[in-house]
Motif scaffolding. Structure first.
Motif, PDB file in Angstrom:
ATOM      1  N   LYS A   1     -25.042 -25.782 -28.642  1.00 38.10           N
ATOM      2  CA  LYS A   1     -23.709 -25.532 -29.215  1.00 38.10           C
ATOM      3  C   LYS A   1     -22.772 -24.351 -29.293  1.00 38.10           C
ATOM      4  CE  LYS A   1     -22.843 -28.032 -32.848  1.00 38.10           C
ATOM      5  NZ  LYS A   1     -22.865 -28.695 -34.218  1.00 38.10           N
TER       6      LYS A   1
ATOM      7  N   TYR B   1     -24.137 -20.034 -24.602  1.00 38.90           N
ATOM      8  CA  TYR B   1     -23.872 -20.695 -23.181  1.00 38.90           C
ATOM      9  C   TYR B   1     -24.301 -19.503 -22.234  1.00 38.90           C
ATOM     10  CZ  TYR B   1     -19.722 -17.397 -23.956  1.00 38.90           C
ATOM     11  OH  TYR B   1     -18.783 -16.491 -23.965  1.00 38.90           O
ATOM     12  N   GLY B   2     -24.608 -19.970 -21.224  1.00 38.87           N
ATOM     13  CA  GLY B   2     -25.310 -19.162 -20.180  1.00 38.87           C
ATOM     14  C   GLY B   2     -26.983 -19.305 -20.115  1.00 38.87           C
TER      15      GLY B   2
ATOM     16  N   GLY C   1     -16.573 -16.015 -26.448  1.00 38.82           N
ATOM     17  CA  GLY C   1     -16.388 -17.526 -26.739  1.00 38.82           C
ATOM     18  C   GLY C   1     -15.175 -17.912 -26.711  1.00 38.82           C
TER      19      GLY C   1
ATOM     20  N   ASN D   1     -20.622 -17.870 -29.024  1.00 35.43           N
ATOM     21  CA  ASN D   1     -19.368 -18.403 -29.460  1.00 35.43           C
ATOM     22  C   ASN D   1     -19.270 -18.367 -30.910  1.00 35.43           C
ATOM     23  OD1 ASN D   1     -16.623 -19.349 -29.533  1.00 35.43           O
ATOM     24  ND2 ASN D   1     -17.449 -21.551 -29.326  1.00 35.43           N
TER      25      ASN D   1
END
Length: 239
Positions: free
Chosen positions: A2, A5-6, A80, A20
């Motif tokens: 959630k 990312y990555g 983010g 984020n």
């Protein structure tokens, strides 16, 4: 995931795991070139928009599942879908990431809060800060970045100058250049004067190549980018 990312291969940061800190899209700017679209909540109010404990739980799980991959991460990147310094828990998050052996932290920010000494102190544990500075005059600043009405470009500039005095890590200033808006050579020379006062380690010149928030935004041609790079000096690079 959630909040993470990555990892992604970043032009600027190498192998980057993004984190984020705000709900999409919570920001103090509504930049015409933003790839995430228009800002839903234009604000200067700080809050724990996403609970740091929730981010840390997800990060802990990722670390446990990817121990062999950690050494290949160049930066844990705090950024983010909004302005990360709006989250009041950013200092705690940086501290916890730095507890991971070998971890380096990058913070990508629009720099609007850096005039506040307390905010600058929250970021001092990072290894790299990447602030944006698209304009140095009020009229161009408001045309490109469309900031919250309370934000002044003079405060951002003074905050970046103060950050350079206090921060022991690297500072890479990103300048997003837009055709016919901030690429006038007269403005570039004013930008150069300000950047000399800030004294960043790098000046990263960018121009949109993907879809932007506003449809009439055009990128700057390569020959013009090269000319701007020459004016800004040896620290400048086109990314």
């Amino acid at each position: 995931m959630k909040y993470l990312y990555g990892p992604i291969k970043s032009r600027r940061l190498g192998n980057s795991l993004g984190i984020n800190l705000t709900l999409p899209k919570t920001c103090s700017f509504d930049c015409v070139y933003c790839q995430l679209g228009k800002t839903g909540e234009l604000t200067t109010s700080r809050s724990e928009y996403i609970k740091i404990k929730d981010i840390l739980e997800e990060l802990k799980t990722w670390v446990e599942d990817n121990r062999q991959a950690i050494s290949g991460i160049d930066y844990f990147t705090v950024s983010g879908s909004g302005e990360p310094t709006l989250n009041t828990g950013i200092s705690q998050l940086i501290k916890e990431i730095k507890a991971i052996p070998g971890a380096r932290v990058a913070v990508i920010t629009n720099a609007f809060l850096l005039h506040d000494p307390a905010i600058r102190e929250e970021l001092l544990q990072a290894d790299l800060i990447v602030p944006s500075l698209d304009a140095v005059t009020d009229s161009i600043f408001r045309k490109i970045d469309r900031p919250h009405p309370d934000i002044k470009i003079e405060d951002i500039i003074q905050g970046l100058i103060a950050l350079r005095r206090e921060f022991k890590g690297k500072i890479w200033v990103e300048v997003m250049l837009l055709k016919g808006i901030n690429d006038d050579i007269r403005h570039i020379r004013k930008l150069k004067n300000v950047l000399e006062m800030i004294n960043p380690d790098k000046i990263q010149l960018n121009s949109p190549v993907r879809s932007t928030s506003e449809t009439d935004i055009a990128s700057v041609a390569k020959p013009k980018l090269k000319k701007i790079k020459l004016i800004l000096g040896e620290k400048a690079e086109i990314i």
